[in-house]
Scaffold this motif. Structure first.
Motif, PDB file in Angstrom:
ATOM      1  N   ILE A 306     -11.625 -21.410  -4.089  1.00  0.00           N
ATOM      2  CA  ILE A 306     -10.947 -21.836  -2.870  1.00  0.00           C
ATOM      3  C   ILE A 306      -9.451 -21.550  -2.962  1.00  0.00           C
ATOM      4  O   ILE A 306      -8.830 -21.096  -1.992  1.00  0.00           O
ATOM      5  CB  ILE A 306     -11.217 -23.328  -2.602  1.00  0.00           C
ATOM      6  N   VAL A 307      -8.843 -21.816  -4.113  1.00  0.00           N
ATOM      7  CA  VAL A 307      -7.414 -21.518  -4.292  1.00  0.00           C
ATOM      8  C   VAL A 307      -7.159 -20.027  -4.124  1.00  0.00           C
ATOM      9  O   VAL A 307      -6.216 -19.607  -3.426  1.00  0.00           O
ATOM     10  CB  VAL A 307      -6.924 -22.010  -5.666  1.00  0.00           C
ATOM     11  N   LEU A 308      -8.006 -19.202  -4.738  1.00  0.00           N
ATOM     12  CA  LEU A 308      -7.829 -17.752  -4.623  1.00  0.00           C
ATOM     13  C   LEU A 308      -8.051 -17.277  -3.186  1.00  0.00           C
ATOM     14  O   LEU A 308      -7.303 -16.435  -2.671  1.00  0.00           O
ATOM     15  CB  LEU A 308      -8.798 -17.032  -5.564  1.00  0.00           C
ATOM     16  N   ALA A 309      -9.070 -17.817  -2.518  1.00  0.00           N
ATOM     17  CA  ALA A 309      -9.325 -17.436  -1.129  1.00  0.00           C
ATOM     18  C   ALA A 309      -8.196 -17.898  -0.216  1.00  0.00           C
ATOM     19  O   ALA A 309      -7.834 -17.207   0.744  1.00  0.00           O
ATOM     20  CB  ALA A 309     -10.658 -18.029  -0.660  1.00  0.00           C
ATOM     21  N   ALA A 310      -7.620 -19.061  -0.517  1.00  0.00           N
ATOM     22  CA  ALA A 310      -6.497 -19.554   0.282  1.00  0.00           C
ATOM     23  C   ALA A 310      -5.288 -18.638   0.144  1.00  0.00           C
ATOM     24  O   ALA A 310      -4.580 -18.368   1.125  1.00  0.00           O
ATOM     25  CB  ALA A 310      -6.133 -20.981  -0.145  1.00  0.00           C
ATOM     26  N   VAL A 311      -5.049 -18.148  -1.069  1.00  0.00           N
ATOM     27  CA  VAL A 311      -3.950 -17.195  -1.269  1.00  0.00           C
ATOM     28  C   VAL A 311      -4.219 -15.913  -0.488  1.00  0.00           C
ATOM     29  O   VAL A 311      -3.301 -15.327   0.103  1.00  0.00           O
ATOM     30  CB  VAL A 311      -3.756 -16.895  -2.765  1.00  0.00           C
ATOM     31  N   LEU A 312      -5.477 -15.476  -0.466  1.00  0.00           N
ATOM     32  CA  LEU A 312      -5.830 -14.281   0.309  1.00  0.00           C
ATOM     33  C   LEU A 312      -5.508 -14.472   1.790  1.00  0.00           C
ATOM     34  O   LEU A 312      -4.893 -13.601   2.414  1.00  0.00           O
ATOM     35  CB  LEU A 312      -7.315 -13.966   0.135  1.00  0.00           C
ATOM     36  N   PHE A 313      -5.910 -15.610   2.350  1.00  0.00           N
ATOM     37  CA  PHE A 313      -5.632 -15.842   3.764  1.00  0.00           C
ATOM     38  C   PHE A 313      -4.146 -16.080   4.007  1.00  0.00           C
ATOM     39  O   PHE A 313      -3.629 -15.757   5.079  1.00  0.00           O
ATOM     40  CB  PHE A 313      -6.473 -17.009   4.283  1.00  0.00           C
ATOM     41  N   GLY A 314      -3.455 -16.652   3.022  1.00  0.00           N
ATOM     42  CA  GLY A 314      -2.005 -16.740   3.126  1.00  0.00           C
ATOM     43  C   GLY A 314      -1.375 -15.366   3.178  1.00  0.00           C
ATOM     44  O   GLY A 314      -0.422 -15.119   3.930  1.00  0.00           O
ATOM     45  N   MET A 315      -1.936 -14.431   2.380  1.00  0.00           N
ATOM     46  CA  MET A 315      -1.467 -13.048   2.407  1.00  0.00           C
ATOM     47  C   MET A 315      -1.703 -12.423   3.778  1.00  0.00           C
ATOM     48  O   MET A 315      -0.845 -11.705   4.311  1.00  0.00           O
ATOM     49  CB  MET A 315      -2.189 -12.234   1.337  1.00  0.00           C
ATOM     50  N   LEU A 316      -2.880 -12.686   4.374  1.00  0.00           N
ATOM     51  CA  LEU A 316      -3.182 -12.120   5.691  1.00  0.00           C
ATOM     52  C   LEU A 316      -2.232 -12.663   6.755  1.00  0.00           C
ATOM     53  O   LEU A 316      -1.820 -11.926   7.661  1.00  0.00           O
ATOM     54  CB  LEU A 316      -4.630 -12.426   6.061  1.00  0.00           C
ATOM     55  N   TYR A 317      -1.880 -13.938   6.644  1.00  0.00           N
ATOM     56  CA  TYR A 317      -0.963 -14.523   7.622  1.00  0.00           C
ATOM     57  C   TYR A 317       0.442 -13.943   7.477  1.00  0.00           C
ATOM     58  O   TYR A 317       1.049 -13.506   8.451  1.00  0.00           O
ATOM     59  CB  TYR A 317      -0.930 -16.046   7.473  1.00  0.00           C
ATOM     60  N   GLN A 318       0.963 -13.965   6.249  1.00  0.00           N
ATOM     61  CA  GLN A 318       2.327 -13.489   6.030  1.00  0.00           C
ATOM     62  C   GLN A 318       2.409 -11.972   6.128  1.00  0.00           C
ATOM     63  O   GLN A 318       3.279 -11.423   6.818  1.00  0.00           O
ATOM     64  CB  GLN A 318       2.825 -13.958   4.657  1.00  0.00           C
ATOM     65  N   GLY A 319       1.509 -11.266   5.446  1.00  0.00           N
ATOM     66  CA  GLY A 319       1.509  -9.812   5.504  1.00  0.00           C
ATOM     67  C   GLY A 319       1.186  -9.306   6.895  1.00  0.00           C
ATOM     68  O   GLY A 319       1.713  -8.266   7.329  1.00  0.00           O
ATOM     69  N   GLN A 339      -8.485 -10.638  10.232  1.00  0.00           N
ATOM     70  CA  GLN A 339      -8.867 -11.925   9.644  1.00  0.00           C
ATOM     71  C   GLN A 339     -10.316 -12.255   9.981  1.00  0.00           C
ATOM     72  O   GLN A 339     -11.069 -12.757   9.134  1.00  0.00           O
ATOM     73  CB  GLN A 339      -7.934 -13.018  10.159  1.00  0.00           C
ATOM     74  N   GLY A 340     -10.711 -11.959  11.211  1.00  0.00           N
ATOM     75  CA  GLY A 340     -12.092 -12.223  11.620  1.00  0.00           C
ATOM     76  C   GLY A 340     -13.098 -11.393  10.842  1.00  0.00           C
ATOM     77  O   GLY A 340     -14.193 -11.878  10.513  1.00  0.00           O
ATOM     78  N   LEU A 341     -12.742 -10.155  10.527  1.00  0.00           N
ATOM     79  CA  LEU A 341     -13.632  -9.309   9.733  1.00  0.00           C
ATOM     80  C   LEU A 341     -13.803  -9.864   8.320  1.00  0.00           C
ATOM     81  O   LEU A 341     -14.907  -9.847   7.762  1.00  0.00           O
ATOM     82  CB  LEU A 341     -13.081  -7.881   9.680  1.00  0.00           C
ATOM     83  N   VAL A 342     -12.702 -10.359   7.753  1.00  0.00           N
ATOM     84  CA  VAL A 342     -12.800 -10.982   6.426  1.00  0.00           C
ATOM     85  C   VAL A 342     -13.716 -12.198   6.490  1.00  0.00           C
ATOM     86  O   VAL A 342     -14.581 -12.402   5.627  1.00  0.00           O
ATOM     87  CB  VAL A 342     -11.399 -11.374   5.904  1.00  0.00           C
ATOM     88  N   ILE A 343     -13.553 -13.005   7.536  1.00  0.00           N
ATOM     89  CA  ILE A 343     -14.407 -14.189   7.700  1.00  0.00           C
ATOM     90  C   ILE A 343     -15.859 -13.774   7.889  1.00  0.00           C
ATOM     91  O   ILE A 343     -16.783 -14.384   7.342  1.00  0.00           O
ATOM     92  CB  ILE A 343     -13.916 -15.032   8.897  1.00  0.00           C
ATOM     93  N   LEU A 344     -16.081 -12.710   8.681  1.00  0.00           N
ATOM     94  CA  LEU A 344     -17.444 -12.245   8.947  1.00  0.00           C
ATOM     95  C   LEU A 344     -18.154 -11.832   7.672  1.00  0.00           C
ATOM     96  O   LEU A 344     -19.277 -12.284   7.390  1.00  0.00           O
ATOM     97  CB  LEU A 344     -17.402 -11.073   9.936  1.00  0.00           C
ATOM     98  N   PHE A 345     -17.517 -10.970   6.876  1.00  0.00           N
ATOM     99  CA  PHE A 345     -18.185 -10.459   5.684  1.00  0.00           C
ATOM    100  C   PHE A 345     -18.182 -11.465   4.536  1.00  0.00           C
ATOM    101  O   PHE A 345     -19.094 -11.464   3.708  1.00  0.00           O
ATOM    102  CB  PHE A 345     -17.528  -9.149   5.236  1.00  0.00           C
ATOM    103  N   ALA A 346     -17.167 -12.299   4.469  1.00  0.00           N
ATOM    104  CA  ALA A 346     -17.096 -13.278   3.380  1.00  0.00           C
ATOM    105  C   ALA A 346     -17.896 -14.533   3.698  1.00  0.00           C
ATOM    106  O   ALA A 346     -18.273 -15.268   2.789  1.00  0.00           O
ATOM    107  CB  ALA A 346     -15.644 -13.664   3.099  1.00  0.00           C
TER     108      ALA A 346
END
Length: 379
Positions: A306-319, A339-346
């Motif tokens: 969850i921590v790693l996935a949260a950093v990933l989504f933080g990257m998507l927001y900031q990046g 972001q939706g594609l990441v949610i879809l496949f993940a």
């Protein structure tokens, strides 16, 4: 008769499959970027550099990740008990009320290090109580937790709108928010930690709530895998019939799990309210509760994941913000698509590649090799 798939090792189940899903999501997102006439490789470089290339970007990425850690943990705790808590958005939103009461009452008399613990307790308590009602309806009345928590999201939003345009709004202000908190309710920044490594930060809202999020992740790990309560929650989540046979109270375990889940969601509000905007404003949650569902699923309901996935989504927001600035053809709506594609496949398609990977592992397993050797001797 079909041969059953081999059980995957933990590193493949919790590491390889999510990475493959993430890679496919970004490949598909690359085609979307290509359709609007931009270079997907350059877009990927801008996305990563915007999130991790500079100190300010790293700080913002971790700030967003802090929010998603709380909501991801909230969803995960309920999921381990077999409950799909869709209400983290509303639980976090209504927890802003508890934080507002504490901050508005003590920001002029107490230092932040005394206000902060009181705000943590208030946020957790309000979030837990807001989750208690759907939990009770599920345990006692059989109401489905998904339906009731969705309803309570809308109820929480309506209550907060009423309060922020009415009783909590300063008389001389037109903005639907509380007054700005004084220094006693402003959390100190953690930007200095990143600056120790030579990076420079102009201004970023990364604050001590990030440390609280990491502590909560560790405590959730202890709860789920090192306590009797966690074992009971996992037992009920795996088989309610087996849990009842073992004497586990269905009502107690549902209500307890949902209240812990609600408390974690409520603590999410500390990050934007006390760490960034220093007031309670309309829609300060901004969909973080729903992102937490994707974070929990992508992290396989484990705090480390969850921590790693949260950093990933933080990257998507900031990046993503940097990408929209550098490539005008890629709007904020395009970032939402990525972001939706990441949610879809993940999330929804997380098991799409599992049969192929399991078959691959089965073909290289010692038992499979041994069987081939036996067949060869028989021939």
């Amino acid at each position: 008769m079909s041969t059953p798939y081999a059980k995957l090792p933990a590193w493949a189940d919790y590491g390889l499959i999510p990475l493959i899903n993430l890679f496919v999501a970004f490949v598909v997102a690359g085609f979307v970027v290509l359709l609007v006439g931009e270079n997907p490789l350059r877009a990927a470089v801008i996305l990563v550099e915007g999130a991790f290339g500079k100190g300010t970007g790293i700080a913002f990425t971790l700030f967003y990740a802090t929010t998603f850690i709380f909501t991801g943990l909230s969803v995960a705790v309920a999921a381990h008990c077999g409950l799909f808590n869709i209400g983290t958005e509303g639980q976090a939103y209504i927890a802003g009320l508890g934080i507002a009461i504490v901050c508005l009452s003590f920001d002029s008399t107490l230092p932040w290090w005394l206000t902060f613990p009181l705000a943590i307790i208030a946020a957790a308590a309000v979030g837990a109580l807001w989750a208690l009602i759907p939990a009770y309806l599920q345990a006692k009345r059989g109401s489905h937790i998904v339906i009731t928590t969705i309803m309570f999201n809308f109820i929480a939003a309506s209550i907060m709108v009423y309060l922020l345009v009415g009783p909590l709004k300063p008389a001389a202000s037109q903005a639907p928010q509380t007054r700005n908190f004084l220094a006693g309710a402003e959390l100190p920044k953690l930007n200095w930690i990143i600056e120790l490594f030579g990076a420079k930060i102009r201004s970023a809202p990364l604050n001590v709530t990030f440390l609280l999020a990491l502590v909560m992740a560790f405590l959730v790990w202890l709860l789920i895998w090192r306590t009797k309560l966690g074992y009971e929650m996992r037992t009920y989540g795996h088989s309610p019939k087996a849990a009842r046979y073992a004497g586990i109270s269905e009502t107690r375990i549902i209500i307890t799990a949902m209240m812990i889940s609600g408390a974690l969601a409520g603590m999410m509000a500390l990050n934007p309210v006390m760490g960034d905007q220093h007031n309670v404003a309309i829609d300060f949650v901004s969909g973080a509760g729903f992102v937490g569902i994707a974070v929990a699923l992508m992290g396989r309901l484990h705090p480390v994941g969850i921590v790693l996935a949260a950093v990933l989504f933080g990257m998507l927001y900031q990046g993503g913000a940097e990408l929209a600035f550098e490539m005008p053809a890629i709007s904020r709506d395009m970032i939402v698509i990525i972001q939706g594609l990441v949610i879809l496949f993940a999330g929804a398609l997380e098991h799409m590649f599992r049969p192929y990977i399991q078959a691959l592992f089965a073909s290289f397993s010692p038992r499979s090799v041994g069987m081939e050797a036996v067949k060869g001797k028989g021939a």
